[in-house]
Design a protein around this motif. Structure first.
Motif, short mmCIF file in Angstrom:
data_model
loop_
_atom_site.label_atom_id
_atom_site.label_comp_id
_atom_site.label_asym_id
_atom_site.label_seq_id
_atom_site.Cartn_x
_atom_site.Cartn_y
_atom_site.Cartn_z
N GLU A 193 17.73 36.52 18.69
CA GLU A 193 17.44 36.04 19.36
C GLU A 193 15.97 34.72 19.11
OE1 GLU A 193 14.84 39.33 21.37
OE2 GLU A 193 16.61 40.59 22.03
N LEU A 194 15.44 35.07 17.77
CA LEU A 194 14.52 33.42 17.70
C LEU A 194 14.99 32.97 17.23
CD1 LEU A 194 12.55 36.29 15.80
CD2 LEU A 194 12.33 35.16 17.84
N ASP A 195 14.82 31.56 17.35
CA ASP A 195 15.67 30.34 17.13
C ASP A 195 14.26 29.24 17.18
OD1 ASP A 195 17.00 27.79 17.44
OD2 ASP A 195 18.34 29.32 16.98
N PHE A 196 14.47 28.11 15.84
CA PHE A 196 13.82 26.94 16.28
C PHE A 196 13.60 26.71 17.15
CE2 PHE A 196 12.58 27.89 11.45
CZ PHE A 196 11.25 26.91 11.29
N LEU A 197 14.94 26.11 18.09
CA LEU A 197 14.27 25.45 18.89
C LEU A 197 13.65 26.01 20.17
CD1 LEU A 197 16.49 23.52 20.72
CD2 LEU A 197 17.78 25.28 21.26
N ASP A 198 12.86 27.02 19.69
CA ASP A 198 11.78 28.04 21.13
C ASP A 198 10.80 27.25 20.34
OD1 ASP A 198 14.13 29.92 21.25
OD2 ASP A 198 12.95 31.51 19.94
N VAL A 199 10.06 26.35 19.70
CA VAL A 199 9.05 25.73 18.69
C VAL A 199 8.77 24.11 19.14
CG1 VAL A 199 7.42 25.59 17.15
CG2 VAL A 199 9.41 26.69 17.44
N ARG A 200 8.05 24.47 20.53
CA ARG A 200 8.16 22.91 21.17
C ARG A 200 7.42 22.31 20.23
NH1 ARG A 200 9.12 21.97 26.97
NH2 ARG A 200 10.91 23.60 26.95
N MET A 231 5.07 31.79 15.81
CA MET A 231 6.38 31.58 15.94
C MET A 231 7.11 30.89 14.95
SD MET A 231 6.09 29.78 19.97
CE MET A 231 7.30 29.83 20.29
N LEU A 232 7.10 29.47 14.25
CA LEU A 232 7.06 29.25 13.22
C LEU A 232 7.78 30.22 12.03
CD1 LEU A 232 4.63 25.51 13.49
CD2 LEU A 232 7.38 26.33 13.69
N ALA A 233 6.74 31.23 11.74
CA ALA A 233 6.53 31.90 10.42
C ALA A 233 7.61 32.94 11.17
CB ALA A 233 4.96 32.85 10.69
N ARG A 234 7.81 33.60 12.62
CA ARG A 234 8.99 34.86 12.44
C ARG A 234 10.09 33.72 12.28
NH1 ARG A 234 6.96 39.88 14.08
NH2 ARG A 234 4.59 39.73 14.41
N ARG A 235 10.22 33.00 12.76
CA ARG A 235 12.23 31.97 12.52
C ARG A 235 12.30 31.44 11.53
NH1 ARG A 235 9.16 32.57 17.34
NH2 ARG A 235 10.80 32.27 18.86
N THR A 236 11.28 32.03 10.35
CA THR A 236 11.72 30.86 8.80
C THR A 236 13.05 32.34 8.41
OG1 THR A 236 9.72 30.80 8.22
CG2 THR A 236 10.64 31.10 6.16
N LYS A 403 15.20 20.83 16.90
CA LYS A 403 16.99 21.07 16.78
C LYS A 403 17.05 22.61 16.15
CE LYS A 403 17.76 16.72 14.37
NZ LYS A 403 16.69 16.35 14.61
N ARG A 404 18.04 23.72 16.16
CA ARG A 404 18.36 25.06 16.57
C ARG A 404 18.43 25.52 14.72
NH1 ARG A 404 19.70 28.18 20.55
NH2 ARG A 404 20.94 27.32 22.16
N SER A 405 17.93 26.46 14.91
CA SER A 405 17.72 26.90 13.35
C SER A 405 19.55 26.76 12.49
CB SER A 405 17.89 28.17 13.85
OG SER A 405 16.15 28.84 13.81
N GLU A 406 20.37 26.97 13.20
CA GLU A 406 21.34 26.86 12.52
C GLU A 406 21.47 25.46 11.84
OE1 GLU A 406 26.08 26.88 13.28
OE2 GLU A 406 25.00 26.99 14.86
N TYR A 407 20.84 24.15 12.34
CA TYR A 407 20.39 23.17 12.02
C TYR A 407 20.10 23.06 10.51
CZ TYR A 407 18.74 18.12 10.51
OH TYR A 407 18.76 16.94 10.11
N TYR A 408 18.99 23.86 10.50
CA TYR A 408 17.73 23.56 9.01
C TYR A 408 19.12 24.88 8.56
CZ TYR A 408 14.72 21.85 12.23
OH TYR A 408 13.71 20.49 13.47
N ARG A 409 19.16 25.90 8.58
CA ARG A 409 19.97 26.06 7.74
C ARG A 409 20.73 25.88 6.64
NH1 ARG A 409 21.15 30.45 10.71
NH2 ARG A 409 22.16 30.03 11.31
N GLU A 410 22.01 25.19 7.15
CA GLU A 410 22.81 24.68 6.78
C GLU A 410 22.32 23.60 5.89
OE1 GLU A 410 24.47 22.56 9.63
OE2 GLU A 410 25.80 24.12 10.06
N ARG A 411 21.07 22.90 5.74
CA ARG A 411 20.46 22.10 5.12
C ARG A 411 20.03 22.47 4.11
NH1 ARG A 411 18.44 16.71 5.57
NH2 ARG A 411 16.41 17.51 5.30
#
Length: 508
Positions: A193-200, A231-236, A403-411
């Motif tokens: 349910e958590l995603d970096f996309l949620d962080v403005r 928010m950033l920490a919980r999505r790490t 960007k979504r968490s998936e983008y960062y995770r791939e990198r």
């Protein structure tokens, strides 16, 4: 005749094989357990007595002496119940050793209830792994613990039992006993349910956390309340790679010993632990009369988030210095030392700057906080970043360029693969740049001539410590890996220096 049955005892994460010797003599009825048993082991006398009678067998009205070998090792917990009960039944002749299952090559573990049922028992997985290391062929475990054992069942015959009668009938050949089947772990990340996309907004902060996740770096976020640090920490964890089998087993072992599997069987996703600043020293660090893993060990292979860092007790933060550097925590007691794994990614957050100005903090704010948080502790945190307030335009921008968490995770995964190949060439048993040993850091972190001059200026201006210098090199190496660059260039060093904002205050 003395009957011998094998079991195990756990101290911390260490397993000691225990030989349960049972001697029954025709004398005045008594029941004694010797060999340094703790209170829980002594109380097993009543559990064993009731379990045997409630299973339809007779508890011997003789003198019973149980000796736990080796006698010099403290025995703790209820894990010895099954072995004690089986020793008594075999010694009294009520259970026949048919040889179908070699008792001398079999380990018995589990807690008994009064009606003879085997209860879920803490620390079963570490015992199974230790039995495999020592070459034992068979082990009986409670049926409630079978899920955590499936991932290692190809190396030993694991027999799950619901009650004492299951074990008895297996030994006598009355029950068709089938060893537990090996199952591969599905470590694919479930939809979060958590995603970096949620962080403005906060693009610079997201970039810093991406670098931290890629290199396994510890990071401290500094800013006013409501900026998005939590928010950033919980999505790490959502941008970190999936755990491999070794990491899954290590993490599950810790949760097994702590009794915190909660029916999960295994821990296949990276843990996220966020203890409150009012938590006790033992809750965070670990320990107690019977040493248990603390929050820092429960965060092993995952993320440890300390919000309101300056509110934590100073002695707790000082003890964190060892796991931040070495990935382990050693707890010393009068009875001996216990070492727990504690290789986590540290994420801290501090609220500073209580006014409504645009500045994140002032030097006086930091100096005030550093009276509580020592410089040596801050020096061990790789990255310190500013988290500014989110602008109104970013809040109202519905296009949301995040960007979504998936983008960062791939990198992050690509950067980790580069590190893995590099460490294999150097014969290093590490996974991330944050763990590069000092003796070869100059070989791994190869920098251009102009970058050397830039670092010289930084060291001269801020008079930073050697540890901080190494931190900058490691961060630069990670930034270069994210860009796919073998040589560390000026722009990589310049960006890395920006993530050491406290050096300007601490060393100026």
């Amino acid at each position: 005749m003395v009957q011998r049955v094998l079991s195990a005892s756990i101290i911390g994460l260490n397993v000691e094989v225990v030989e349960v010797e049972v001697d029954i003599q025709k004398k005045i009825p008594s029941f004694e357990i010797v060999g340094l048993p703790d209170t829980t082991v002594k109380e097993s006398k009543e559990r064993v007595r009731s379990a045997i009678t409630n299973m339809g067998y007779m508890f011997p009205l003789n003198r019973i002496v149980i000796n736990l070998v080796p006698a010099y090792v403290k025995k703790e917990g209820s894990i010895l119940d099954v072995a004690i009960a089986m020793g008594i039944l075999l010694a009294s002749g009520q259970v026949e050793d048919t040889g179908i299952i070699d008792i001398n090559n079999t380990v018995f573990v589990g807690e008994l209830s009064l009606d003879g049922q085997l209860k879920h028992t803490k620390g079963v997985l570490p015992v199974v792994l230790h039995a495999i290391e020592l070459g034992f062929k068979n082990i009986f475990v409670p049926d409630a613990n079978k899920d955590e054992c499936k991932i290692v069942s190809k190396d030993i015959n694991i027999f799950p039992a619901k009650n004492l009668l299951d074990i008895i009938e297996s030994l006598e050949g009355k029950l068709d006993t089938i060893p537990l089947k090996f199952e591969l772990v599905n470590n694919k990340r479930e939809t979060s349910e958590l995603d970096f996309l949620d962080v403005r907004g906060q693009h610079s902060s997201k970039r810093a956390i991406e670098i931290a996740a890629a290199g396994g770096h510890n990071i401290l976020m500094i800013g006013g309340p409501g900026g998005g640090k939590t928010m950033l920490a919980r999505r790490t964890p959502t941008i970190m790679p999936e755990m491999d089998m070794k990491e899954i087993i290590e993490t599950t072992k810790i949760y097994s010993v702590a009794g915190m599997l909660d029916g999960k069987g295994i821990i296949a996703e990276r843990p996220f632990r966020s203890p409150h600043h009012t938590s006790s020293d033992v809750a965070i660090i670990g320990g107690g009369r019977i040493p248990k893993p603390g929050e820092i060990s429960l965060a092993h292979n995952g993320v440890l988030f300390l919000d309101e860092l300056q509110e934590f007790k100073s002695n707790v933060l000082q003890v964190l210095r060892q796991p931040l550097e070495e990935g382990i925590i050693t707890i010393s007691r009068a009875e001996g030392n216990v070492t727990f794994l504690a290789n986590f990614m540290f994420v801290g957050a501090m609220n500073v700057g209580k006014d409504n100005s645009d500045s994140v903090y002032s030097s006086s704010d930091i100096i005030r906080i550093l009276h509580k948080i020592s410089t040596p502790f801050i020096d061990r945190i790789d990255m310190h970043i500013e988290v500014p307030k989110v602008k109104f335009q970013e809040i109202m921008d519905n296009s949301n360029n995040s960007k979504r968490s998936e983008y960062y995770r791939e990198r992050v995964i690509r950067a980790r693969e580069i590190q893995k190949e590099r460490f294999q060439k150097f014969g290093l048993n590490i996974k991330t740049n944050s763990r590069i040993p000092p003796n070869i850091i100059s070989e791994i972190c190869e920098i251009s001539e102009s970058s050397k001059k830039l670092l010289e200026v930084v060291m001269s201006k801020f008079k930073i410590s050697m540890r901080s210098y190494h931190k900058i090199l490691k961060i630069s190496r990670t930034i270069a890996d994210l860009e796919g660059s073998e040589i560390i260039q000026d722009q990589h060093v310049a960006e890395a220096v920006q993530y050491r904002v406290l050096d300007k205050i601490v060393y100026s």
